[in-house]
Design an enzyme around this catalytic site. Structure first.
Site, PDB file in Angstrom:
ATOM      1  NE  ARG A  17       0.984   6.022 -52.452  1.00 20.84           N
ATOM      2  CZ  ARG A  17      -0.327   5.803 -52.332  1.00 20.84           C
ATOM      3  NH1 ARG A  17      -1.144   6.786 -51.978  1.00 20.84           N
ATOM      4  NH2 ARG A  17      -0.838   4.616 -52.561  1.00 20.84           N
ATOM      5  CE  LYS A  40       0.207   1.719 -49.765  1.00 25.43           C
ATOM      6  NZ  LYS A  40      -0.782   1.863 -48.708  1.00 25.43           N
ATOM      7  CD  GLU A  59      -3.214   8.718 -43.446  1.00 23.07           C
ATOM      8  OE1 GLU A  59      -3.769   8.321 -44.482  1.00 23.07           O
ATOM      9  OE2 GLU A  59      -2.064   8.396 -43.127  1.00 23.07           O
TER      10      GLU A  59
HETATM   11  C1  LIG Z   1      -2.131   5.182 -44.517  1.00 26.55           C
HETATM   12  C2  LIG Z   1      -2.918   5.257 -45.770  1.00 26.55           C
HETATM   13  N1  LIG Z   1      -3.587   6.375 -46.045  1.00 26.55           N
HETATM   14  C3  LIG Z   1      -4.326   6.509 -47.171  1.00 26.55           C
HETATM   15  C4  LIG Z   1      -4.416   5.488 -48.092  1.00 26.55           C
HETATM   16  C5  LIG Z   1      -5.223   5.658 -49.324  1.00 26.55           C
HETATM   17  O1  LIG Z   1      -4.392   5.896 -50.413  1.00 26.55           O
HETATM   18  P1  LIG Z   1      -4.842   5.515 -51.883  1.00 26.55           P
HETATM   19  O2  LIG Z   1      -6.059   6.297 -52.176  1.00 26.55           O
HETATM   20  O3  LIG Z   1      -3.708   5.944 -52.734  1.00 26.55           O
HETATM   21  O4  LIG Z   1      -5.093   4.056 -51.898  1.00 26.55           O
HETATM   22  C6  LIG Z   1      -3.719   4.289 -47.850  1.00 26.55           C
HETATM   23  C7  LIG Z   1      -3.779   3.196 -48.828  1.00 26.55           C
HETATM   24  O5  LIG Z   1      -3.001   3.147 -49.723  1.00 26.55           O
HETATM   25  C8  LIG Z   1      -2.949   4.176 -46.674  1.00 26.55           C
HETATM   26  O6  LIG Z   1      -2.289   3.048 -46.419  1.00 26.55           O
END
Ligand SMILES: Cc1ncc(COP(=O)(O)O)c(C=O)c1O
Length: 340
Positions: free
Chosen positions: A79, A182, A218
């Site tokens: 990622r 991210k 989200e």
């Molecule tokens: C915007 C966003 N969505 C979803 C997630 C959840 O992702 P993960 O399960 O990989 O931590 C995160 C955190 O990383 C995030 O910042």
């Protein structure tokens, strides 16, 4: 060291070391170990002006057998590469990423919270343009830093449902923008609505898709899911971050004999779910008790008895049991960090 592991917040706690590497003109340098909490940065670094920066969030767990385990680190590594690609930064090779996360974990092993405290060691890889530019162009130099901080259990009083505010007057990411990676800018854009939601008594914000404002995107820094009968439903959208936790939950739901649907989730469907939740590394699952639509005043209610739904609870227990080495790990999601 006298740390009250079970009461640590999700915040910064100074540890002994961080690791760093610099990429100049496409060549990554040796991994360096640092005990400084600061970086010496050029005043024209692209991260400062043009937001060329991305990060990751992952955890190391001290298991029931005393071993330290990384969880699905390759997914975080991949990622971070997609984030780098999206805003034209130098990608971090997976072998360098792996060496960096294992080294920083070993060096800070005394900060990995003991098994049974519910706490864990949070790893924060940050990648940013450190080279100077004044025109809007990608930098020629990038820096990777990984620091760690012990974090307490997310739910200090048990697995408790949270209140969420559905907002229609802010978007987190543009329809063809950077929501799927991210990068720091997405988080800057989410600060104002999140702050307002906190002041109005909610723990987080539920964003809708920014093109039509019809579908669920989200839940703040976490993905959204709903349970309807024997089906696990989660939004399919190119403006949400593909959550690694969500990826695991979809697999575990299938293993539990559930049907999994990844598709557009219209707001009205909130009426039809038996359980809803937010999922991510920080909490694994935050069961959602109520969703208030800030504009229409409509309230969607779940967990009427004040307790999380049984499917969310089972998924949560299953995933955390794998993370802490309490149950078999059939998909090889965990990796023991030797010497940590
Ligand atoms: C915007 C966003 N969505 C979803 C997630 C959840 O992702 P993960 O399960 O990989 O931590 C995160 C955190 O990383 C995030 O910042």
């Amino acid at each position: 060291m006298n740390i009250d592991w079970g009461n640590l917040p999700f915040g910064y706690f100074k540890t002994d070391y961080n690791v760093r590497s610099v990429c100049r003109d496409g060549e990554w340098g040796e991994l360096e170990i640092s005990s400084s909490e600061y970086v010496n940065l050029h005043i024209a670094a692209t991260t400062l002006h043009y937001g060329q920066g991305a990060f990751e969030g992952m955890k190391v767990f001290r298991g029931v057998d005393g071993k330290a385990r990384l969880f699905r680190w390759e997914e975080n590594g991949k990622r971070l590469q997609r984030s780098a690609d999206g805003i034209m930064m130098a990608p971090v090779p997976l072998d360098l990423f792996h060496k960096a996360i294992t080294t920083v974990t070993q060096l800070n092993k005394k900060y990995i919270p003991p098994y049974g405290t519910g706490a864990s060691l949070y790893l924060r890889p940050v990648l940013f343009g450190s080279g100077a530019q004044v025109g809007v162009k990608p930098a020629r130099e990038y820096m990777l830093i990984i620091f760690v901080t012990p974090v307490g259990p997310y739910f200090k009083e048990g697995f408790k449902p949270v209140l969420i505010q559905l907002v229609r007057d802010y978007d987190r990411a543009a329809p063809q923008g950077t929501g799927h990676i991210k990068v720091g800018g997405n988080y800057a854009a989410s600060l104002r609505p999140a702050d307002r939601a906190h002041k109005e008594g909610f723990s987080s914000v539920l964003f809708l898709d920014s093109k039509e404002n019809k579908y669920i995107d989200e839940a703040g820094p976490a993905n959204f899911f709903g349970i309807k009968g024997n089906t696990y439903v989660t939004p399919d959208s190119n403006t949400i971050l593909p959550s690694i936790t969500n990826m695991c939950l979809r697999q575990l739901a299938k293993d539990m004999g559930m049907k999994v649907e990844q598709r557009h989730v219209p707001v009205q469907e909130l009426e039809e779910f038996d359980e809803v939740g937010a999922c991510g590394t920080a909490a694994v699952i935050s069961p959602i008790g109520k969703i208030h639509d800030r504009k229409t005043g409509k309230v969607y209610e779940y967990c009427k008895n004040g307790k999380a739904g049984s499917v969310s609870e089972r998924l949560y227990r299953k995933l955390t049991a794998i993370q802490y080495g309490e149950e078999p790990d059939p998909y090889g999601w965990t990796e023991v960090v030797e010497g940590a």
